[in-house]
Design a protein around this motif. Structure first.
Motif, PDB file in Angstrom:
ATOM      1  N   PHE A   1       0.814  -1.214   0.000  1.00 14.97           N
ATOM      2  CA  PHE A   1       0.000   0.000   0.000  1.00 14.97           C
ATOM      3  C   PHE A   1       0.848   1.264   0.000  1.00 14.97           C
ATOM      4  N   SER A   2       2.114   1.157   0.416  1.00 17.80           N
ATOM      5  CA  SER A   2       2.997   2.320   0.350  1.00 17.80           C
ATOM      6  C   SER A   2       3.199   2.781  -1.087  1.00 17.80           C
ATOM      7  N   LEU A   3       3.143   1.825  -2.014  1.00 17.74           N
ATOM      8  CA  LEU A   3       3.286   2.184  -3.430  1.00 17.74           C
ATOM      9  C   LEU A   3       2.145   3.087  -3.892  1.00 17.74           C
ATOM     10  N   LEU A   4       0.984   2.958  -3.257  1.00 16.42           N
ATOM     11  CA  LEU A   4      -0.185   3.754  -3.646  1.00 16.42           C
ATOM     12  C   LEU A   4      -0.272   5.089  -2.915  1.00 16.42           C
ATOM     13  N   TRP A   5       0.006   5.087  -1.610  1.00 14.03           N
ATOM     14  CA  TRP A   5      -0.372   6.246  -0.787  1.00 14.03           C
ATOM     15  C   TRP A   5       0.792   6.955  -0.115  1.00 14.03           C
ATOM     16  N   ASP A   6       1.974   6.374  -0.121  1.00 13.76           N
ATOM     17  CA  ASP A   6       3.084   7.017   0.568  1.00 13.76           C
ATOM     18  C   ASP A   6       3.738   8.052  -0.341  1.00 13.76           C
ATOM     19  N   LYS A   7       3.064   9.183  -0.495  1.00 15.25           N
ATOM     20  CA  LYS A   7       3.523  10.247  -1.375  1.00 15.25           C
ATOM     21  C   LYS A   7       3.941  11.474  -0.567  1.00 15.25           C
ATOM     22  N   LYS A   8       4.928  12.186  -1.037  1.00 16.17           N
ATOM     23  CA  LYS A   8       5.363  13.408  -0.387  1.00 16.17           C
ATOM     24  C   LYS A   8       4.241  14.438  -0.439  1.00 16.17           C
ATOM     25  N   PRO A   9       3.918  15.101   0.694  1.00 16.17           N
ATOM     26  CA  PRO A   9       2.806  16.062   0.702  1.00 16.17           C
ATOM     27  C   PRO A   9       3.082  17.269  -0.194  1.00 16.17           C
ATOM     28  N   ASN A  10       2.021  17.813  -0.709  1.00 14.19           N
ATOM     29  CA  ASN A  10       2.092  19.051  -1.490  1.00 14.19           C
ATOM     30  C   ASN A  10       1.879  20.215  -0.520  1.00 14.19           C
ATOM     31  N   SER A  11       2.971  20.687   0.078  1.00 13.58           N
ATOM     32  CA  SER A  11       2.868  21.726   1.094  1.00 13.58           C
ATOM     33  C   SER A  11       2.451  23.045   0.440  1.00 13.58           C
ATOM     34  N   LYS A  12       1.270  23.526   0.850  1.00 14.79           N
ATOM     35  CA  LYS A  12       0.676  24.694   0.207  1.00 14.79           C
ATOM     36  C   LYS A  12       1.024  26.001   0.899  1.00 14.79           C
ATOM     37  N   LEU A  13       1.698  25.945   2.055  1.00 11.42           N
ATOM     38  CA  LEU A  13       2.078  27.151   2.796  1.00 11.42           C
ATOM     39  C   LEU A  13       3.296  26.852   3.646  1.00 11.42           C
ATOM     40  N   ALA A  14       3.942  27.911   4.107  1.00  8.23           N
ATOM     41  CA  ALA A  14       5.105  27.743   4.982  1.00  8.23           C
ATOM     42  C   ALA A  14       4.644  27.251   6.348  1.00  8.23           C
ATOM     43  N   PHE A  15       5.501  26.473   7.010  1.00  3.01           N
ATOM     44  CA  PHE A  15       5.112  25.905   8.298  1.00  3.01           C
ATOM     45  C   PHE A  15       4.770  26.992   9.308  1.00  3.01           C
ATOM     46  N   LYS A  16       5.457  28.134   9.253  1.00  2.00           N
ATOM     47  CA  LYS A  16       5.202  29.215  10.196  1.00  2.00           C
ATOM     48  C   LYS A  16       3.819  29.834  10.010  1.00  2.00           C
TER      49      LYS A  16
ATOM     50  N   GLU B   1      -0.900  -0.076   7.068  1.00  3.27           N
ATOM     51  CA  GLU B   1      -1.604   0.489   5.909  1.00  3.27           C
ATOM     52  C   GLU B   1      -2.816   1.315   6.330  1.00  3.27           C
ATOM     53  N   LYS B   2      -3.374   1.024   7.521  1.00  3.30           N
ATOM     54  CA  LYS B   2      -4.517   1.806   8.014  1.00  3.30           C
ATOM     55  C   LYS B   2      -4.104   3.240   8.309  1.00  3.30           C
ATOM     56  N   GLU B   3      -3.000   3.396   9.061  1.00  2.00           N
ATOM     57  CA  GLU B   3      -2.509   4.745   9.358  1.00  2.00           C
ATOM     58  C   GLU B   3      -2.121   5.483   8.081  1.00  2.00           C
ATOM     59  N   LEU B   4      -1.476   4.772   7.165  1.00  5.41           N
ATOM     60  CA  LEU B   4      -1.042   5.402   5.916  1.00  5.41           C
ATOM     61  C   LEU B   4      -2.233   5.920   5.126  1.00  5.41           C
ATOM     62  N   LEU B   5      -3.292   5.119   5.004  1.00  2.25           N
ATOM     63  CA  LEU B   5      -4.476   5.559   4.276  1.00  2.25           C
ATOM     64  C   LEU B   5      -5.171   6.709   5.001  1.00  2.25           C
ATOM     65  N   ALA B   6      -5.210   6.649   6.342  1.00  2.96           N
ATOM     66  CA  ALA B   6      -5.839   7.728   7.115  1.00  2.96           C
ATOM     67  C   ALA B   6      -5.132   9.055   6.853  1.00  2.96           C
ATOM     68  N   LEU B   7      -3.804   9.045   6.894  1.00  4.73           N
ATOM     69  CA  LEU B   7      -3.043  10.270   6.653  1.00  4.73           C
ATOM     70  C   LEU B   7      -3.216  10.748   5.222  1.00  4.73           C
ATOM     71  N   HIS B   8      -3.138   9.820   4.293  1.00  7.27           N
ATOM     72  CA  HIS B   8      -3.325  10.160   2.876  1.00  7.27           C
ATOM     73  C   HIS B   8      -4.703  10.796   2.649  1.00  7.27           C
ATOM     74  N   SER B   9      -5.717  10.263   3.317  1.00 13.91           N
ATOM     75  CA  SER B   9      -7.081  10.769   3.134  1.00 13.91           C
ATOM     76  C   SER B   9      -7.232  12.187   3.663  1.00 13.91           C
ATOM     77  N   LEU B  10      -6.490  12.537   4.721  1.00 14.38           N
ATOM     78  CA  LEU B  10      -6.615  13.863   5.327  1.00 14.38           C
ATOM     79  C   LEU B  10      -5.981  14.955   4.468  1.00 14.38           C
ATOM     80  N   ASN B  11      -5.033  14.598   3.610  1.00 15.19           N
ATOM     81  CA  ASN B  11      -4.467  15.519   2.617  1.00 15.19           C
ATOM     82  C   ASN B  11      -3.994  16.836   3.249  1.00 15.19           C
ATOM     83  N   ALA B  12      -3.104  16.729   4.208  1.00 14.32           N
ATOM     84  CA  ALA B  12      -2.550  17.908   4.867  1.00 14.32           C
ATOM     85  C   ALA B  12      -1.275  18.378   4.165  1.00 14.32           C
ATOM     86  N   SER B  13      -0.814  19.571   4.545  1.00 19.20           N
ATOM     87  CA  SER B  13       0.446  20.081   3.998  1.00 19.20           C
ATOM     88  C   SER B  13       1.649  19.534   4.748  1.00 19.20           C
TER      89      SER B  13
END
Length: 370
Positions: free
Chosen positions: A24-39, A128-140
């Motif tokens: 499942f890492s092949l499907l969902w373990d992607k680097k986030p698209n950070s839309k803003l600076a952490f600060k 894979e449950k945690e990975l899908l949960a994080l992927h679904s939340l789509n955070a920066s």
């Protein structure tokens, strides 16, 4: 024979988990698209869907700290009923009630996609449950601990912060610029329960011996004492420890167990059982009355840390688990069950050395100034 079968089954089960996660890492373990600076982040979510009360106590220090020093942040936590019960008592955080951990639950988090700038998951386990949960939340940003192998985590807590109280403190530092900020456990208001129990305890405890809060139940079968094991323990304890009184902590669905324990023990006058519903406030009040607490490794340890009640605890053979979840109250002592032969083995909490326990008790009394 039965133990061997269980070991083989656990080995097969753990191997299947590792294979699933890799696939499942092949499907969902992607680097986030950070839309803003952490600060510039303004919305933060803790993923605590394993619903463990002990971890709720630990992370409540982080929530309390961020609420005080970063009121501009919108804080949320995804968790279940047990954790929510504590967090509702000590904070005004936005709680998203979550069903149990499952792939279906993880997919359901898509309804919150993009709602949070930062998602925090500094737990140990990862599947894979945690990975899908994080992927679904789509955070920066995703904050993790020892998760460098996964692309989805782009903020990492230093590995030196093994203990969970320290880990959450390290998370707080990501958001707070104030040096030496206050960081402590928040507590509910349990004054009513304290007043309710005071008279009962004073009337029951006739001698000047120590008052020991006793808990026999942990999370999972291997962390719980059977009735016969608990009976042998309280009999030996009361016979060898002078005037000690044992204050039994109520646990859900264990009223009959505790009531029978008082009735059948050799010194029932030395056991204090208050037939009251199990609740967070009741447990905190009883811990506050006690000189110290005896318990397996479970949430009671962390509630005792919050009330600064010394703990005499029994932990599994894992030194790592102890470092992560050790009691924090001054004078606390821990003894260990034997080391499991391999990572698939399980050791019962009852497999400890009695003389080692009594030596730890003596050290606790000395170190706590009791």
């Amino acid at each position: 024979m039965i133990r061997t079968v269980k070991l083989i089954w656990r080995f097969i089960r753990n191997s299947k988990k590792e294979i699933k996660l890799n696939l499942f890492s092949l499907l969902w373990d992607k680097k986030p698209n950070s839309k803003l600076a952490f600060k510039d982040v303004r919305s933060v979510c803790l993923l605590r869907w394993d619903n463990k009360l002990g971890d709720a106590v630990m992370c409540s220090a982080l929530i309390d700290c961020l609420s005080q020093y970063r009121p501009d942040l919108k804080l949320s936590v995804i968790t279940g009923n047990a954790s929510a019960a504590w967090l509702n008592e000590v904070s005004h955080i936005n709680i998203i009630q979550s069903p149990r951990r499952s792939m279906q639950t993880a997919r359901s988090y898509r309804q919150y996609a993009g709602m949070f700038d930062v998602v925090i998951d500094i737990s140990n386990g990862f599947s894979e449950k945690e990975l899908l949960a994080l992927h679904s939340l789509n955070a920066s940003y995703y904050v993790g601990y020892e998760k460098q192998r996964y692309n989805i985590f782009n903020v990492h807590i230093e590995q030196k912060y093994v203990n969970f109280f320290q880990r959450y403190h390290a998370v707080a530092k990501l958001f707070i610029d104030t040096p030496n900020f206050a960081y402590k456990f928040p507590l509910p208001n349990y004054a009513k329960e304290t007043k309710q129990f005071q008279t009962i305890i004073e009337q029951t405890k006739k001698s000047k011996g120590y008052l020991v809060a006793m808990n026999f139940f942990g999370s999972g079968k291997n962390r719980c004492f059977s009735f016969e094991q608990a009976l042998r323990l309280v009999n030996r304890w009361t016979e060898e420890n002078g005037e000690d009184h044992l204050l039994l902590i109520p646990v859900p669905e264990k009223n009959d167990f505790l009531r029978s324990l008082k009735q059948r023990c050799r010194h029932p006058e030395r056991l204090i059982y208050i037939d009251t519903p199990c609740s967070i406030n009741n447990t905190l009040a009883l811990l506050t009355f006690a000189d110290y607490c005896f318990t397996p490794d479970t949430s009671v340890v962390h509630m005792a840390s919050a009330t600064n009640t010394p703990v005499l605890a029994i932990y599994g053979g894992s030194q790592r688990n102890y470092e992560e979840w050790k009691p924090l109250a001054k004078g606390s002592q821990v003894i260990f069950n034997p080391q499991p032969k391999n990572r698939h083995d399980r050791i019962s909490v009852n497999h400890f050395d009695w003389h080692e326990l009594m030596q730890a008790r003596a050290k606790l009394l000395q170190g706590s100034g009791l």
